[in-house]
Design a protein around this motif. Structure first.
Motif, mmCIF file in Angstrom:
data_model
loop_
_atom_site.group_PDB
_atom_site.id
_atom_site.type_symbol
_atom_site.label_atom_id
_atom_site.label_comp_id
_atom_site.label_asym_id
_atom_site.label_seq_id
_atom_site.Cartn_x
_atom_site.Cartn_y
_atom_site.Cartn_z
ATOM 1 N N ALA A 1 -5.079 5.877 -1.214
ATOM 2 C CA ALA A 1 -3.883 5.038 -1.346
ATOM 3 C C ALA A 1 -4.199 3.695 -2.001
ATOM 4 N N ALA A 2 -5.320 3.090 -1.620
ATOM 5 C CA ALA A 2 -5.656 1.777 -2.181
ATOM 6 C C ALA A 2 -5.924 1.874 -3.672
ATOM 7 N N GLY A 3 -6.665 2.890 -4.081
ATOM 8 C CA GLY A 3 -6.972 3.042 -5.494
ATOM 9 C C GLY A 3 -5.736 3.321 -6.322
ATOM 10 N N ALA A 4 -4.889 4.228 -5.837
ATOM 11 C CA ALA A 4 -3.670 4.561 -6.568
ATOM 12 C C ALA A 4 -2.745 3.351 -6.673
ATOM 13 N N THR A 5 -2.585 2.613 -5.569
ATOM 14 C CA THR A 5 -1.723 1.438 -5.568
ATOM 15 C C THR A 5 -2.245 0.374 -6.522
ATOM 16 N N ALA A 6 -3.558 0.159 -6.522
ATOM 17 C CA ALA A 6 -4.155 -0.869 -7.374
ATOM 18 C C ALA A 6 -3.942 -0.564 -8.848
ATOM 19 N N VAL A 7 -4.098 0.692 -9.241
ATOM 20 C CA VAL A 7 -3.917 1.042 -10.656
ATOM 21 C C VAL A 7 -2.450 0.900 -11.061
ATOM 22 N N PHE A 8 -1.550 1.385 -10.209
ATOM 23 C CA PHE A 8 -0.119 1.244 -10.495
ATOM 24 C C PHE A 8 0.247 -0.222 -10.669
ATOM 25 N N LEU B 1 0.842 -1.195 0.000
ATOM 26 C CA LEU B 1 0.000 0.000 0.000
ATOM 27 C C LEU B 1 0.876 1.245 0.000
ATOM 28 N N ALA B 2 0.662 2.136 -0.953
ATOM 29 C CA ALA B 2 1.501 3.323 -1.121
ATOM 30 C C ALA B 2 1.343 4.282 0.056
ATOM 31 N N ASP B 3 2.468 4.854 0.488
ATOM 32 C CA ASP B 3 2.416 5.895 1.506
ATOM 33 C C ASP B 3 2.060 7.219 0.824
ATOM 34 N N PRO B 4 1.804 8.287 1.587
ATOM 35 C CA PRO B 4 1.368 9.549 0.970
ATOM 36 C C PRO B 4 2.313 10.058 -0.117
ATOM 37 N N ARG B 5 3.611 9.946 0.109
ATOM 38 C CA ARG B 5 4.562 10.421 -0.903
ATOM 39 C C ARG B 5 4.440 9.603 -2.184
ATOM 40 N N ALA B 6 4.315 8.278 -2.038
ATOM 41 C CA ALA B 6 4.181 7.416 -3.212
ATOM 42 C C ALA B 6 2.864 7.676 -3.939
ATOM 43 N N GLN C 1 -7.103 -8.996 -9.160
ATOM 44 C CA GLN C 1 -6.395 -8.433 -8.009
ATOM 45 C C GLN C 1 -6.936 -8.977 -6.696
ATOM 46 N N HIS C 2 -6.001 -9.176 -5.752
ATOM 47 C CA HIS C 2 -6.331 -9.603 -4.396
ATOM 48 C C HIS C 2 -5.478 -8.787 -3.433
ATOM 49 N N TRP C 3 -6.058 -8.381 -2.317
ATOM 50 C CA TRP C 3 -5.297 -7.709 -1.269
ATOM 51 C C TRP C 3 -4.973 -8.709 -0.181
ATOM 52 N N ARG C 4 -3.720 -8.633 0.299
ATOM 53 C CA ARG C 4 -3.305 -9.527 1.367
ATOM 54 C C ARG C 4 -2.293 -8.810 2.250
ATOM 55 N N ALA C 5 -2.628 -8.620 3.506
ATOM 56 C CA ALA C 5 -1.724 -8.017 4.487
ATOM 57 C C ALA C 5 -1.123 -6.713 3.978
ATOM 58 N N GLY C 6 -1.969 -5.858 3.406
ATOM 59 C CA GLY C 6 -1.505 -4.560 2.949
ATOM 60 C C GLY C 6 -0.764 -4.562 1.638
ATOM 61 N N THR C 7 -0.823 -5.667 0.901
ATOM 62 C CA THR C 7 -0.164 -5.778 -0.398
ATOM 63 C C THR C 7 -1.184 -6.204 -1.445
ATOM 64 N N VAL C 8 -1.180 -5.525 -2.589
ATOM 65 C CA VAL C 8 -2.063 -5.932 -3.669
ATOM 66 C C VAL C 8 -1.298 -6.859 -4.600
ATOM 67 N N ILE C 9 -1.960 -7.937 -4.998
ATOM 68 C CA ILE C 9 -1.409 -8.937 -5.913
ATOM 69 C C ILE C 9 -2.176 -8.834 -7.209
#
Length: 231
Positions: free
Chosen positions: A154-161, A126-131, A216-224
């Motif tokens: 953060a979740a949306g931005a991380t998922a698209v990236f 999951l991206a931090d604010p800077r990311a 996509q799947h989320w697991r322990a703060g990481t998107v797969i």
């Protein structure tokens, strides 16, 4: 090229298998950089590559984690051969195998398949604010923002990236060239992932408008993220 690792080094956990159906293998493991030693290459039956001779320990550990886990996945598929590395740094798989390797914050994943379908796997914490700000600036297109809004979370931005990274890994073997994040944008957000649409042609076989499914799947703060492109 090197043979399959016959033993996992101590800095890498035992692999976890995710069911994928016949002819597919998806493995995950955790690795602890603090426990990594260069001697772990010998433990795994591999040689430390020359291109890593000046790399920091983190890079050496990540590379070994990926190659050691890839060896385990290949063995589960009954494959023979070795994992090489092309001029772009991408893995070169044994004949009849396609696959992808990804790392993120101590987690490594390998997704392999038998046949001609190309596979793209990406792991992103999951991206931090800077990311998030960096993703908004360099990854998201105006079309993406139609779906995510002016200030994506953060979740949306991380998922698209992550989805775009997985698409790139699956498409690169097909098109044979680099392309940017602006070549694809969200076509639809779904409960189990995203659909991405090409905004620009990549070749005569991949015109603008082509749509690709990204699971996509989320697991322990990481998107797969997983993208499979049939032959």
């Amino acid at each position: 090229m090197a043979p399959f690792p016959d033993k996992l080094p101590d800095f890498l956990s035992e692999p976890e298998l995710w069911p994928q159906g016949a002819g597919r293998c998806l493995l995950f493991a955790q690795y602890d950089i603090a426990r990594y030693r260069d001697s772990d290459y010998a433990v795994a039956g591999l040689a430390l590559p020359d291109f890593l001779s000046r790399a920091v320990p983190k890079r050496r550990a990540e590379f070994l984690a990926g190659r050691a886990l890839a060896g385990q996945a290949l063995a589960r598929l009954g494959a023979t051969g070795a994992v090489g590395r092309d001029s772009h740094g991408a893995p070169v798989w044994p004949r009849g195998i396609q696959g992808s390797i990804s790392h993120s914050h101590g987690m490594v994943g390998v997704w392999l398949g038998q046949g001609a379908a190309t596979l793209g796997l990406d792991l992103e914490a999951l991206a931090d604010p800077r990311a998030v700000r960096a993703i908004c600036h360099s990854v998201l297109t105006p079309g993406d923002r139609v779906h995510l809004g002016a200030t994506p979370d953060a979740a949306g931005a991380t998922a698209v990236f992550s989805a775009k990274e997985a698409l790139y890994k699956a498409l690169f073997p097909r098109v044979g060239r680099f392309f940017g994040f602006d070549h694809a944008e969200i076509a639809e957000i779904r409960p189990d992932g995203l659909a991405l649409r090409l905004t620009k042609p990549l070749s005569t076989g991949w015109p603008a408008g082509c749509v690709f499914e990204i699971a996509q799947h989320w697991r322990a703060g990481t998107v797969i993220s997983q993208c499979e492109i049939a032959s």
